[in-house]
Write a protein that holds these residues in place. Structure first.
Motif, PDB file in Angstrom:
ATOM      1  N   ASP A 196       1.022  -1.039   0.300  1.00  0.00           N
ATOM      2  CA  ASP A 196      -0.046   0.180   0.018  1.00  0.00           C
ATOM      3  C   ASP A 196       1.025   1.405   0.107  1.00  0.00           C
ATOM      4  N   ALA A 197       2.020   1.086   1.097  1.00  0.00           N
ATOM      5  CA  ALA A 197       2.681   2.113   0.332  1.00  0.00           C
ATOM      6  C   ALA A 197       4.491   1.669   0.409  1.00  0.00           C
ATOM      7  N   CYS A 198       5.067   2.214  -0.380  1.00  0.00           N
ATOM      8  CA  CYS A 198       7.104   1.783  -0.628  1.00  0.00           C
ATOM      9  C   CYS A 198       7.664   2.725   0.583  1.00  0.00           C
ATOM     10  N   VAL A 199       9.169   1.996   0.710  1.00  0.00           N
ATOM     11  CA  VAL A 199       9.570   3.450   2.130  1.00  0.00           C
ATOM     12  C   VAL A 199      10.655   3.222   1.079  1.00  0.00           C
ATOM     13  N   VAL A 200      11.774   4.126   0.406  1.00  0.00           N
ATOM     14  CA  VAL A 200      13.130   4.271   0.503  1.00  0.00           C
ATOM     15  C   VAL A 200      13.767   5.339   0.819  1.00  0.00           C
ATOM     16  N   LEU A 201      15.409   5.423   0.616  1.00  0.00           N
ATOM     17  CA  LEU A 201      16.228   5.717   1.485  1.00  0.00           C
ATOM     18  C   LEU A 201      16.560   7.186   0.503  1.00  0.00           C
ATOM     19  N   SER A 202      16.204   6.945  -0.410  1.00  0.00           N
ATOM     20  CA  SER A 202      17.181   7.861  -1.693  1.00  0.00           C
ATOM     21  C   SER A 202      16.235   7.987  -2.670  1.00  0.00           C
ATOM     22  N   ARG A 203      16.330   9.096  -3.575  1.00  0.00           N
ATOM     23  CA  ARG A 203      15.981   9.643  -4.886  1.00  0.00           C
ATOM     24  C   ARG A 203      16.107   8.540  -5.843  1.00  0.00           C
ATOM     25  N   GLY A 204      16.829   7.691  -5.849  1.00  0.00           N
ATOM     26  CA  GLY A 204      17.288   7.175  -6.984  1.00  0.00           C
ATOM     27  C   GLY A 204      17.050   6.412  -6.175  1.00  0.00           C
ATOM     28  N   GLN A 205      16.750   5.341  -5.540  1.00  0.00           N
ATOM     29  CA  GLN A 205      16.514   4.254  -4.943  1.00  0.00           C
ATOM     30  C   GLN A 205      14.743   4.667  -5.616  1.00  0.00           C
ATOM     31  N   ARG A 206      14.706   5.192  -5.369  1.00  0.00           N
ATOM     32  CA  ARG A 206      13.142   6.015  -5.799  1.00  0.00           C
ATOM     33  C   ARG A 206      12.345   6.079  -7.396  1.00  0.00           C
ATOM     34  N   ASP A 207      13.688   6.431  -8.175  1.00  0.00           N
ATOM     35  CA  ASP A 207      13.474   6.297  -9.483  1.00  0.00           C
ATOM     36  C   ASP A 207      13.948   4.997  -9.948  1.00  0.00           C
ATOM     37  N   PHE A 208      14.796   4.392  -9.546  1.00  0.00           N
ATOM     38  CA  PHE A 208      14.664   2.876  -9.601  1.00  0.00           C
ATOM     39  C   PHE A 208      13.657   2.224  -9.901  1.00  0.00           C
ATOM     40  N   VAL A 209      12.607   2.293  -8.653  1.00  0.00           N
ATOM     41  CA  VAL A 209      11.521   1.571  -8.096  1.00  0.00           C
ATOM     42  C   VAL A 209      10.373   1.522  -9.406  1.00  0.00           C
ATOM     43  N   THR A 210      10.257   3.502  -9.205  1.00  0.00           N
ATOM     44  CA  THR A 210       8.866   3.922 -10.436  1.00  0.00           C
ATOM     45  C   THR A 210       9.459   3.354 -11.939  1.00  0.00           C
ATOM     46  N   ALA A 211      10.658   3.477 -11.806  1.00  0.00           N
ATOM     47  CA  ALA A 211      11.115   3.619 -13.591  1.00  0.00           C
ATOM     48  C   ALA A 211      10.876   2.017 -13.890  1.00  0.00           C
ATOM     49  N   THR A 212      11.560   1.651 -13.862  1.00  0.00           N
ATOM     50  CA  THR A 212      11.652  -0.402 -13.437  1.00  0.00           C
ATOM     51  C   THR A 212      11.197  -1.163 -13.087  1.00  0.00           C
ATOM     52  N   TRP A 213      10.252  -1.080 -11.713  1.00  0.00           N
ATOM     53  CA  TRP A 213       9.735  -1.905 -11.303  1.00  0.00           C
ATOM     54  C   TRP A 213       8.008  -1.337 -11.033  1.00  0.00           C
ATOM     55  N   GLY A 214       7.994  -0.240 -12.126  1.00  0.00           N
ATOM     56  CA  GLY A 214       7.078   0.666 -12.223  1.00  0.00           C
ATOM     57  C   GLY A 214       5.750   0.825 -11.561  1.00  0.00           C
ATOM     58  N   ILE A 215       6.241   1.461 -10.112  1.00  0.00           N
ATOM     59  CA  ILE A 215       5.516   1.335  -9.329  1.00  0.00           C
ATOM     60  C   ILE A 215       5.149   2.485  -9.124  1.00  0.00           C
TER      61      ILE A 215
END
Length: 359
Positions: free
Chosen positions: A133-152
């Motif tokens: 329901d919600a996802c937490v990451v530690l950096s902008r780079g990790q956010r960019d990865f999960v949104t662009a690669t995993w489609g979150i």
């Protein structure tokens, strides 16, 4: 609420300690939190013990039926797939694909960043993030990865740093040692040990009085010292384990900080240096890219040669108080109370949405 981690608990650091801190922050805000941690085990037997722990976590969730479950890494996929109405917040302290990618790129081939991450942890974590329901990451780079690669969905992804103890943020009166450089990290190849050795040799050749403090290596200091050429060993001070108060003092008395990592899941040691006002020369990883503005709150580099030049410039000048103040300002959002409030807001949002399956 259940805070779960498959990693063994270690109060000195690591993933489980990070989750224990989240639990403390939420308890301080009135939430009832149950914690569960995995066994210390390795090899084939360890693999079976970990699977058993996943089953126990699933059983605990079924029995306790928490309103919200904050779960980590590969464990999160087990919790996320359970057929109950608990809302799930999935978190990874270091996105597994990025860890393995860094290992492949730089050739240090850590076993836990190769087969296991490629074929087990990556797919499980991806499923968890897609289901959560919600996802937490530690950096902008990790956010960019999960949104662009995993489609979150970006709206479901929260970038939350680890919190840094208030003691690091406070200005201290301890004198800075003009010859001391502080490096923090476990003694592992992904911390850029080859870079570190190259930088130490080059800096000492130009400035023989420089002393490098290697803190928190979590191994035999003699093994660390022996990995350097004999003529450099007198320039090293090695601490296998450092208590938090001592670490605050190390940050407060150093003249410069150094980060050589190829990959950082946590990046907390970068935040600690900045919170302590320590001008830091950092490789472009995790927290350094989020919080270090080159030439203002620290320095970023791409090669060991560039790091050597920057470090020599910092050591040749008096302590840069303006850069120290800028570094402290850059990590204000990492203060304990601020991070606790952010976690509380995420949990409150999930509670207000009601149990899963209900509008």
């Amino acid at each position: 609420m259940l805070v779960s981690s498959g990693a063994p608990f270690d109060p000195r650091g690591g993933m489980a300690a990070s989750y224990a801190n989240i639990a403390r922050l939420l308890r301080e805000r009135g939430y009832e939190v149950a914690e569960r941690y995995g066994p210390v085990a390795s090899g084939r037997l360890g693999w079976f013990k970990r699977q058993s722990e996943y089953a126990r976590v699933a059983g605990a969730l079924q029995r306790q039926r928490p309103r919200v479950a904050i779960v980590s890494s590969a464990d999160s996929s087990v919790a996320a797939l359970l057929p109950h109405r608990t809302r799930v917040v999935a978190m990874s302290n270091g996105i597994e694909h990025l860890a393995r990618q860094a290992a492949d790129t730089h050739g240090y081939g850590q076993h836990h960043f190769t087969w296991g991450h490629r074929h087990v942890r990556e797919p499980l974590l991806r499923v968890a993030f897609q289901r959560a329901d919600a996802c937490v990451v530690l950096s902008r780079g990790q956010r960019d990865f999960v949104t662009a690669t995993w489609g979150i969905d970006p709206a479901r992804v929260h970038v939350l740093p680890q919190s840094v103890e208030d003691a690091f943020h406070k200005r201290r009166d301890l004198p800075r040692d003009p010859d001391r450089v502080l490096w923090i990290g476990q003694w592992a190849e992904f911390k850029g040990l080859d870079r570190l050795r190259e930088i130490v040799a080059a800096v000492v050749a130009e400035r023989p009085s420089t002393r490098f403090v290697l803190a928190g290596v979590k191994t035999d200091p003699q093994q660390v010292i022996a990995s350097f050429p004999a003529h450099l060993r007198g320039n090293l001070e090695v601490h296998p384990v450092v208590e938090r108060g001592t670490m605050v003092d190390l940050v407060a008395t150093a003249h410069a900080g150094l980060v050589t990592s190829y990959f950082e899941g946590f990046g907390k040691m970068i935040l600690e240096k900045l919170a302590g006002g320590l001008p830091t020369v950092a490789s472009r990883v995790a927290a350094s890219e989020d919080y270090v503005e080159h030439g203002v709150s620290g320095y970023l580099y791409d090669t060991a040669e560039e790091a050597t030049r920057l470090l020599l410039e910092v050591m040749a000048a008096p302590y840069d108080a303006a850069m120290g103040d800028a570094a402290r300002a850059a990590v204000r959002t990492c203060r304990r109370a601020t991070v606790g409030d952010a976690w509380s807001a995420i949990v409150a949002e999930q509670l207000s949405a009601g149990p899963r399956g209900r509008a």
